[in-house]
Design a protein around this motif. Sequence first.
Motif, PDB file in Angstrom:
ATOM      1  N   GLN A 252      45.367  12.561 -44.140  1.00 41.30           N
ATOM      2  CA  GLN A 252      45.700  12.209 -42.744  1.00 41.30           C
ATOM      3  C   GLN A 252      45.272  10.785 -42.425  1.00 41.30           C
ATOM      4  O   GLN A 252      46.025   9.999 -41.856  1.00 41.30           O
ATOM      5  CB  GLN A 252      44.995  13.171 -41.784  1.00 41.30           C
ATOM      6  N   LYS A 253      44.065  10.485 -42.836  1.00 40.63           N
ATOM      7  CA  LYS A 253      43.529   9.158 -42.542  1.00 40.63           C
ATOM      8  C   LYS A 253      44.391   8.077 -43.214  1.00 40.63           C
ATOM      9  O   LYS A 253      44.755   7.071 -42.588  1.00 40.63           O
ATOM     10  CB  LYS A 253      42.095   9.089 -43.084  1.00 40.63           C
ATOM     11  N   ALA A 254      44.727   8.334 -44.467  1.00 44.63           N
ATOM     12  CA  ALA A 254      45.495   7.333 -45.221  1.00 44.63           C
ATOM     13  C   ALA A 254      46.899   7.165 -44.642  1.00 44.63           C
ATOM     14  O   ALA A 254      47.402   6.044 -44.516  1.00 44.63           O
ATOM     15  CB  ALA A 254      45.579   7.738 -46.688  1.00 44.63           C
ATOM     16  N   ALA A 255      47.535   8.271 -44.276  1.00 42.07           N
ATOM     17  CA  ALA A 255      48.907   8.186 -43.764  1.00 42.07           C
ATOM     18  C   ALA A 255      48.916   7.448 -42.425  1.00 42.07           C
ATOM     19  O   ALA A 255      49.789   6.608 -42.168  1.00 42.07           O
ATOM     20  CB  ALA A 255      49.492   9.588 -43.620  1.00 42.07           C
ATOM     21  N   ARG A 256      47.935   7.745 -41.584  1.00 38.89           N
ATOM     22  CA  ARG A 256      47.895   7.074 -40.266  1.00 38.89           C
ATOM     23  C   ARG A 256      47.623   5.579 -40.431  1.00 38.89           C
ATOM     24  O   ARG A 256      48.271   4.747 -39.790  1.00 38.89           O
ATOM     25  CB  ARG A 256      46.803   7.705 -39.398  1.00 38.89           C
ATOM     26  N   ALA A 257      46.669   5.261 -41.288  1.00 42.44           N
ATOM     27  CA  ALA A 257      46.346   3.840 -41.484  1.00 42.44           C
ATOM     28  C   ALA A 257      47.564   3.096 -42.038  1.00 42.44           C
ATOM     29  O   ALA A 257      47.848   1.959 -41.644  1.00 42.44           O
ATOM     30  CB  ALA A 257      45.163   3.708 -42.438  1.00 42.44           C
ATOM     31  N   ALA A 258      48.278   3.755 -42.930  1.00 43.45           N
ATOM     32  CA  ALA A 258      49.451   3.110 -43.539  1.00 43.45           C
ATOM     33  C   ALA A 258      50.532   2.872 -42.492  1.00 43.45           C
ATOM     34  O   ALA A 258      51.191   1.826 -42.485  1.00 43.45           O
ATOM     35  CB  ALA A 258      49.983   3.978 -44.674  1.00 43.45           C
ATOM     36  N   LEU A 259      50.692   3.840 -41.598  1.00 42.59           N
ATOM     37  CA  LEU A 259      51.716   3.692 -40.561  1.00 42.59           C
ATOM     38  C   LEU A 259      51.393   2.501 -39.662  1.00 42.59           C
ATOM     39  O   LEU A 259      52.279   1.762 -39.237  1.00 42.59           O
ATOM     40  CB  LEU A 259      51.791   4.983 -39.739  1.00 42.59           C
ATOM     41  N   THR A 260      50.117   2.308 -39.409  1.00 49.38           N
ATOM     42  CA  THR A 260      49.703   1.158 -38.602  1.00 49.38           C
ATOM     43  C   THR A 260      50.050  -0.147 -39.321  1.00 49.38           C
ATOM     44  O   THR A 260      50.506  -1.105 -38.708  1.00 49.38           O
ATOM     45  CB  THR A 260      48.177   1.214 -38.335  1.00 49.38           C
ATOM     46  N   LYS A 261      49.823  -0.167 -40.619  1.00 53.37           N
ATOM     47  CA  LYS A 261      50.159  -1.396 -41.367  1.00 53.37           C
ATOM     48  C   LYS A 261      51.667  -1.621 -41.398  1.00 53.37           C
ATOM     49  O   LYS A 261      52.132  -2.753 -41.353  1.00 53.37           O
ATOM     50  CB  LYS A 261      49.662  -1.284 -42.811  1.00 53.37           C
ATOM     51  N   GLY A 262      52.408  -0.558 -41.525  1.00 48.78           N
ATOM     52  CA  GLY A 262      53.869  -0.677 -41.483  1.00 48.78           C
ATOM     53  C   GLY A 262      54.502  -0.816 -42.851  1.00 48.78           C
ATOM     54  O   GLY A 262      53.886  -1.304 -43.805  1.00 48.78           O
ATOM     55  N   TYR A 263      55.745  -0.390 -42.905  1.00 48.54           N
ATOM     56  CA  TYR A 263      56.503  -0.360 -44.166  1.00 48.54           C
ATOM     57  C   TYR A 263      56.601  -1.749 -44.784  1.00 48.54           C
ATOM     58  O   TYR A 263      56.336  -1.935 -45.972  1.00 48.54           O
ATOM     59  CB  TYR A 263      57.898   0.211 -43.873  1.00 48.54           C
ATOM     60  N   GLU A 264      56.979  -2.722 -43.969  1.00 53.13           N
ATOM     61  CA  GLU A 264      57.226  -4.068 -44.508  1.00 53.13           C
ATOM     62  C   GLU A 264      55.980  -4.656 -45.155  1.00 53.13           C
ATOM     63  O   GLU A 264      56.035  -5.202 -46.252  1.00 53.13           O
ATOM     64  CB  GLU A 264      57.718  -5.014 -43.399  1.00 53.13           C
ATOM     65  N   ALA A 265      54.854  -4.545 -44.450  1.00 48.36           N
ATOM     66  CA  ALA A 265      53.617  -5.131 -44.974  1.00 48.36           C
ATOM     67  C   ALA A 265      53.205  -4.422 -46.261  1.00 48.36           C
ATOM     68  O   ALA A 265      52.794  -5.062 -47.245  1.00 48.36           O
ATOM     69  CB  ALA A 265      52.512  -5.016 -43.929  1.00 48.36           C
ATOM     70  N   LEU A 266      53.340  -3.106 -46.269  1.00 47.16           N
ATOM     71  CA  LEU A 266      52.943  -2.367 -47.470  1.00 47.16           C
ATOM     72  C   LEU A 266      53.895  -2.661 -48.629  1.00 47.16           C
ATOM     73  O   LEU A 266      53.479  -2.726 -49.784  1.00 47.16           O
ATOM     74  CB  LEU A 266      52.895  -0.868 -47.173  1.00 47.16           C
ATOM     75  N   PHE A 267      55.165  -2.866 -48.298  1.00 47.62           N
ATOM     76  CA  PHE A 267      56.124  -3.183 -49.361  1.00 47.62           C
ATOM     77  C   PHE A 267      55.833  -4.574 -49.937  1.00 47.62           C
ATOM     78  O   PHE A 267      55.888  -4.779 -51.151  1.00 47.62           O
ATOM     79  CB  PHE A 267      57.562  -3.096 -48.835  1.00 47.62           C
ATOM     80  N   ALA A 268      55.485  -5.492 -49.066  1.00 48.76           N
ATOM     81  CA  ALA A 268      55.187  -6.853 -49.545  1.00 48.76           C
ATOM     82  C   ALA A 268      53.972  -6.824 -50.483  1.00 48.76           C
ATOM     83  O   ALA A 268      53.974  -7.456 -51.551  1.00 48.76           O
ATOM     84  CB  ALA A 268      54.925  -7.776 -48.353  1.00 48.76           C
ATOM     85  N   ALA A 269      52.965  -6.053 -50.112  1.00 52.13           N
ATOM     86  CA  ALA A 269      51.764  -5.961 -50.968  1.00 52.13           C
ATOM     87  C   ALA A 269      52.114  -5.304 -52.307  1.00 52.13           C
ATOM     88  O   ALA A 269      51.655  -5.734 -53.375  1.00 52.13           O
ATOM     89  CB  ALA A 269      50.688  -5.156 -50.242  1.00 52.13           C
ATOM     90  N   HIS A 270      52.926  -4.280 -52.226  1.00 50.90           N
ATOM     91  CA  HIS A 270      53.375  -3.562 -53.429  1.00 50.90           C
ATOM     92  C   HIS A 270      54.132  -4.516 -54.363  1.00 50.90           C
ATOM     93  O   HIS A 270      53.877  -4.562 -55.572  1.00 50.90           O
ATOM     94  CB  HIS A 270      54.271  -2.408 -52.944  1.00 50.90           C
ATOM     95  N   CYS A 271      55.038  -5.309 -53.793  1.00 53.23           N
ATOM     96  CA  CYS A 271      55.821  -6.249 -54.616  1.00 53.23           C
ATOM     97  C   CYS A 271      54.913  -7.287 -55.263  1.00 53.23           C
ATOM     98  O   CYS A 271      55.107  -7.651 -56.436  1.00 53.23           O
ATOM     99  CB  CYS A 271      56.882  -6.947 -53.776  1.00 53.23           C
ATOM    100  N   ALA A 272      53.922  -7.743 -54.510  1.00 53.50           N
ATOM    101  CA  ALA A 272      53.008  -8.745 -55.073  1.00 53.50           C
ATOM    102  C   ALA A 272      52.234  -8.135 -56.240  1.00 53.50           C
ATOM    103  O   ALA A 272      52.009  -8.787 -57.270  1.00 53.50           O
ATOM    104  CB  ALA A 272      52.051  -9.245 -53.986  1.00 53.50           C
ATOM    105  N   ALA A 273      51.835  -6.872 -56.091  1.00 58.78           N
ATOM    106  CA  ALA A 273      51.102  -6.215 -57.178  1.00 58.78           C
ATOM    107  C   ALA A 273      51.995  -6.039 -58.403  1.00 58.78           C
ATOM    108  O   ALA A 273      51.563  -6.220 -59.545  1.00 58.78           O
ATOM    109  CB  ALA A 273      50.568  -4.866 -56.701  1.00 58.78           C
ATOM    110  N   TRP A 274      53.262  -5.721 -58.157  1.00 55.62           N
ATOM    111  CA  TRP A 274      54.184  -5.577 -59.294  1.00 55.62           C
ATOM    112  C   TRP A 274      54.446  -6.925 -59.974  1.00 55.62           C
ATOM    113  O   TRP A 274      54.656  -6.994 -61.175  1.00 55.62           O
ATOM    114  CB  TRP A 274      55.493  -4.903 -58.857  1.00 55.62           C
ATOM    115  N   GLU A 275      54.422  -7.966 -59.186  1.00 58.94           N
ATOM    116  CA  GLU A 275      54.628  -9.286 -59.794  1.00 58.94           C
ATOM    117  C   GLU A 275      53.519  -9.567 -60.816  1.00 58.94           C
ATOM    118  O   GLU A 275      53.769 -10.073 -61.903  1.00 58.94           O
ATOM    119  CB  GLU A 275      54.624 -10.338 -58.688  1.00 58.94           C
ATOM    120  N   GLN A 276      52.310  -9.192 -60.434  1.00 58.44           N
ATOM    121  CA  GLN A 276      51.173  -9.361 -61.349  1.00 58.44           C
ATOM    122  C   GLN A 276      51.368  -8.519 -62.610  1.00 58.44           C
ATOM    123  O   GLN A 276      51.082  -8.959 -63.713  1.00 58.44           O
ATOM    124  CB  GLN A 276      49.897  -8.837 -60.672  1.00 58.44           C
TER     125      GLN A 276
END
Length: 722
Positions: A252-276
């Motif tokens: 619950q905590k993780a899902a709520r925190a993620a929703l606050t960050k938002g899809y776009e921000a989390l996707f950008a972080a994910h893409c940066a990690a994949w670039e590495q």
Amino acid sequence: MISPVDRRTWLVSEAPFNPFKLHHTETIFTVGNGFMGVRGTFEEGYSGDMPTTLVHGIFNHAEGDLVPDIVNLPNPLPVQVRVDGEAFHMTTGKVLGFRRTLDLKRAALTREVLWRTSQGVVVKLTFERFASLTDQHLLLQRVRVRALLGSPRIEIRSSVDAQVTNLGVQHLADVHRQVDAAEILVTARTTHSNYGIAICAAHSLSAESSLEADGESLRYTFNLPHENEVSLTKISAIYTTRQGAQPAELAQKAARAALTKGYEALFAAHCAAWEQYWHTSDVQIEGDELAQRAIRFSTYHVLIAAPRHDERVSIGAKTLSGLGYKGHVFWDTELFMLPLLIVTQPKLARNLLLYRYHNLEGARNKARAYGYEGAMFPWESADTGEETTPQWSHPQPDGTRIRIWTGDHEQHISSDIAYAVLQYWRWTGDDEFFVKYGAEIVLDTAVFWGCRAEYNAAQDRYELSMQIGPDEYHENVNNSAFTNSMVRWHLQQALAARDWLLTHHREAGEALLARLNITEARCAKWADIAAKMYIPRDAETGVLEQFDGFFGLERFDLTHWQPRTVNLDWILGHERAQRTMVIKQADVVMLMALLGDQFGALELQQANWDFYYPLVDHGSSLSPSTHAWVAARLGLLEEAYDLFLYASHIDLDDLKGNVRDGIHAAACGGVWQAVAFGFVGMSLDERGELQIKPKLPAHWRSVTLRAYHRGQLKTVRLTAES
Ligand code: BGC
């Protein structure tokens, strides 16, 4: 905008929709992040589909089942869209266009559908999903609906489906669902292993809407004006009691925190990690887009399965992309997937080897149960490290079951694991790992072989009876050339490791040797076994005899058995196959791949290749890539390239017809080996220095890859000229 070359070499697409390939595409479009794997099933669900959500380490041994199974978790994907009351489904209304794309670079799956309702309203639906590489507990989905013709009333219903099974076997009990305030929480526990599981899906909609919850699902309803778009974000957090005592709270905590960050921000972080990730693991091939895309696809599937933050789990033969082999771990991990990780992601390779270290107790139990000392690793392994190979097959059409011997006799896995530890150590120079963990694996498995080897006094030699080598068509054979050679090599390495420990880490070395009861007498016996291990071979040609009596078996001409997708032992029957020379997969050729120059001079390798290559059925997906690697080393470039293409398209083109069960992960890792160790010819010499002996396919303009060697990241770039 993606460039045309990138589009052709980073994207795997399906267009148009092919309902007959549902299971194939579910597997190849799996998304994952080393914690979870989510098959590419559709959000709206189709009859016969196989929604599968797996996380590493969650196994359960259900009543009536022979062995534990990796557990299919509640399905977080379901999202149903209704347009003016009509449920979106690709079998109703009219699909005006469909494209599904796996973006390997960003590890994200997108489906775009142009859909016309029976009333003539046209919408564009875009479904996106990715398993976050930066927060491994999160699966993110976004569903966008755009009105292209008309201004429909839209209803979007989201749920988490807990009515899942493993092909009918129920592993979950105490299933609870709670739906409120744009959130769905499902909890459950596994029936016997008692792992607790929680999935919390948090939602947000980009527009004003009415929201209802009905105990099962959430329902958003709104009007969508012509040419407008609305998107639903659904973020599911998955936790188990392997991460903490209260997985529901964590989720619950993780899902709520993620929703606050938002899809776009989390996707950008994910893409940066994949670039590495890709920075070190990508192999770039110029002049061959087919090969380029295929090796990226293979690498992607190993990377999404490799655990990043957990050293007590490993990668099953089918990764987390399907239920094949019940999620069990085989030698596939150490000899096929691990090399890619040792060389390009050494930290992940270390994690995987620690899985074996932590499970040494299971290997010791197995050795004891068979009357030996030391550690004898299970042929199939799950969460506890105990042997999990089923002893019996599923009932045959006549109701009988076939005895499966691999758990008893495919003992080479202990040397395969030792081989992987030593490779990791040689490539990384990670002495700390070796002293603390690796040496114990290498030495305690050597203790096992020291007891296991049989002395033949009449011939003054050591032998191994009742073995299964890599070629599983021939079971319970005596003196498997592969196994005997690997054991000889293993004991030599164990002796060298002991000397190294006593020279460089005396205190730790002595303590370990004392703990494992490795005495002078034991070492003298290892040396004797290594010196006198019997390796059957034709004295004149030097061709190894795959096992005692192999040369006397019926020769079987495979020439006219093409195109064949079914294994020959199935066609001929198990009994007949055992009496013929047809072999399932690289066996002596596997030995050539692993031992390289230590196998013998190139002429000797060629003689062995010439004898064994015509006999191979490629009945295992592990086979073509190994052959490609060795063929390249021998300079047989036409064969090598064909075999490489075969290996790299096993999953993409479902060449074996069983991709529904999951990705052939060993083939994926093998593809990288065929390129890195075969075409590029990368190896370590006796002193551990990096060697490159390229044999590139003629049309490849260049190959670039990266390799960590003793902690330093090196770039190897080969062109046709240099
Ligand atoms: C192969 C084995 C392999 C297993 C799991 C079998 O068909 O013969 O070598 O370990 O599949 O992939």
